[in-house]
Motif scaffolding. Structure first.
Motif, PDB file in Angstrom:
ATOM      1  N   SER A  96      -1.271   1.694  -4.429  1.00 33.17           N
ATOM      2  CA  SER A  96      -1.616   0.279  -4.605  1.00 33.17           C
ATOM      3  C   SER A  96      -0.645  -0.420  -5.545  1.00 33.17           C
ATOM      4  O   SER A  96       0.105   0.227  -6.291  1.00 33.17           O
ATOM      5  N   GLU A 104      -7.387   0.015   2.564  1.00 37.54           N
ATOM      6  CA  GLU A 104      -8.741  -0.246   2.084  1.00 37.54           C
ATOM      7  C   GLU A 104      -9.165  -1.659   2.497  1.00 37.54           C
ATOM      8  O   GLU A 104      -8.334  -2.507   2.843  1.00 37.54           O
ATOM      9  N   ASN A 125      -5.996   3.208  -0.721  1.00 39.32           N
ATOM     10  CA  ASN A 125      -6.870   4.289  -1.177  1.00 39.32           C
ATOM     11  C   ASN A 125      -8.235   4.156  -0.532  1.00 39.32           C
ATOM     12  O   ASN A 125      -9.164   3.571  -1.059  1.00 39.32           O
ATOM     13  N   ALA A 151      -7.408  -4.584   1.043  1.00 35.88           N
ATOM     14  CA  ALA A 151      -6.066  -4.895   1.554  1.00 35.88           C
ATOM     15  C   ALA A 151      -6.129  -5.684   2.855  1.00 35.88           C
ATOM     16  O   ALA A 151      -5.205  -6.413   3.194  1.00 35.88           O
ATOM     17  N   ASN A 207      -8.117   2.342  -8.233  1.00 32.35           N
ATOM     18  CA  ASN A 207      -6.671   2.179  -8.230  1.00 32.35           C
ATOM     19  C   ASN A 207      -6.098   2.000  -9.629  1.00 32.35           C
ATOM     20  O   ASN A 207      -4.996   2.453  -9.917  1.00 32.35           O
ATOM     21  N   CYS A 240      -2.429  -4.766  -0.098  1.00 34.06           N
ATOM     22  CA  CYS A 240      -2.303  -4.323  -1.486  1.00 34.06           C
ATOM     23  C   CYS A 240      -2.657  -2.877  -1.778  1.00 34.06           C
ATOM     24  O   CYS A 240      -2.257  -2.344  -2.805  1.00 34.06           O
ATOM     25  N   GLY A 241      -3.423  -2.197  -0.906  1.00 28.14           N
ATOM     26  CA  GLY A 241      -3.805  -0.841  -1.270  1.00 28.14           C
ATOM     27  C   GLY A 241      -4.268   0.007  -0.106  1.00 28.14           C
ATOM     28  O   GLY A 241      -4.790  -0.498   0.889  1.00 28.14           O
ATOM     29  N   ALA A 244     -13.148  -2.441  -4.466  1.00 28.05           N
ATOM     30  CA  ALA A 244     -11.909  -2.859  -5.128  1.00 28.05           C
ATOM     31  C   ALA A 244     -11.945  -4.318  -5.585  1.00 28.05           C
ATOM     32  O   ALA A 244     -11.285  -4.683  -6.544  1.00 28.05           O
ATOM     33  N   GLN A 268       0.835  -1.207   0.000  1.00 25.42           N
ATOM     34  CA  GLN A 268       0.000   0.000   0.000  1.00 25.42           C
ATOM     35  C   GLN A 268       0.870   1.257   0.000  1.00 25.42           C
ATOM     36  O   GLN A 268       0.384   2.352  -0.223  1.00 25.42           O
ATOM     37  N   LYS A 315      -1.140  -1.671  -8.215  1.00 25.35           N
ATOM     38  CA  LYS A 315      -1.476  -1.542  -9.637  1.00 25.35           C
ATOM     39  C   LYS A 315      -0.479  -0.703 -10.429  1.00 25.35           C
ATOM     40  O   LYS A 315      -0.435  -0.776 -11.660  1.00 25.35           O
TER      41      LYS A 315
END
Length: 312
Positions: A44, A270, A303, A273, A75, A300-301, A225, A38, A46
């Protein structure tokens, strides 16, 4: 193409090196590590796939003058805009008119031309496809592309370099881009991949059961997500490998895991994640590591709106 190879991931690693932030890992409890993706550019994982996608097209001379276009306020859109700016490519991002202002502002901050069309994602997507058709812009998908998945898979070698004796990588699954890339790299190294989905967002789980890609209904706290109605054929093929375990987690555990990441570590992430970590909840988790198994969970993220984490 329904099969991703470790070679695809190695090529992606060469393209993203020096452009993405190498993943940071932190020990959590004995045998469990957190891969803090993250903290990646745009918040993320991505960014990896987006950069690999555009860099590969540039390499092969297939990057059009009109640049790249995508329909995503999430993302994937952020990552596409970021990678385009990094590579000096025009990015045109389509969103519904009711997209949150903060997302539009972030996209514009990355230099994207943001176009607001319709009131639903489907309308923005149709406008994006029309734009690609009429201008020749390269259409980028949020996750359904081998270059996007291979970029995400570059996480595995980085985690392996940092976690001694790694056995298992745990990832959340939405459409399956992150999962397909991770599983390809993990299988090459003889590692297990645990694919985690919310109970009511189970496109991969159902595809495995049916032996083909199927549509599922989507209803989860992590749906913003992870809310893909179907996984990619790439993800299904990857999941059929014996090194992969597919598990489901209830929303209550996802919410708890996300809150725990904040309470114990001051990580605001998020729900997607926290989904992977929820599978390892002591006592209630759907994946119980064996004695001595070393596990890394991909966070993973980030946002998210952290307002609901901190309380009054």
């Amino acid at each position: 193409m329904h099969h991703l190879t470790y070679d695809d991931v190695v090529r992606a690693a060469g393209r993203v090196a020096g452009h993405v932030r190498p993943v940071t890992v932190a020990p959590d409890r004995p045998g469990l590590w957190l891969a803090l993706e993250q903290m990646q550019h745009t918040g993320s994982f991505k960014a990896r796939g987006a950069h690999n996608f555009l860099a590969a097209h540039r390499e092969s001379g297939t990057l059009p003058e009109a640049g790249v276009t995508i329909a995503s306020g999430g993302n994937a859109g952020l990552a596409c805009a970021w990678a385009a700016r990094r590579l000096g490519v025009r990015a045109t991002v389509f969103l519904p008119e009711n997209a949150p202002h903060v997302k539009v502002a972030r996209l514009r901050g990355y230099g994207a031309d943001v176009r607001l069309v319709g009131t639903e994602y489907a309308q923005a997507l149709a406008a994006c496809e029309e734009f690609a058709r009429t201008t020749g812009a390269l259409a980028s998908h949020a996750y359904d592309h081998p270059l996007i998945a291979a970029g995400a898979g570059t996480l595995v070698d980085e985690i392996r370099d940092r976690v001694p004796g790694l056995d298992t990588v745990v990832v959340a699954v939405g459409g399956g881009g992150l999962f397909a890339g991770v599983a390809a790299a993990a299988a090459h190294h003889g590692l297990r991949t645990v694919a985690v989905e919310p109970e009511n967002c189970r496109a991969l789980h159902e595809a495995l059961k049916a032996g083909r890609v199927v549509d599922v209904t989507v209803d989860s706290v992590a749906a913003d997500a992870l809310g893909a109605r179907r996984v990619t054929p790439l993800a299904l093929t990857a999941a059929q490998d014996p090194s992969v375990t597919s598990v489901l987690v209830p929303d209550a555990d996802i919410v708890r895991a996300r809150q725990a990441l904040w309470d114990d570590r001051r990580l605001a992430v998020e729900h997607a994640a926290a989904t992977a970590l929820a599978a390892l909840a002591p006592g209630t988790g759907s994946y119980t590591p064996a004695e001595g198994e070393t596990v890394a969970v991909v966070v993973c993220g980030a946002n998210t709106d952290p307002g609901d984490l901190v309380g009054g």
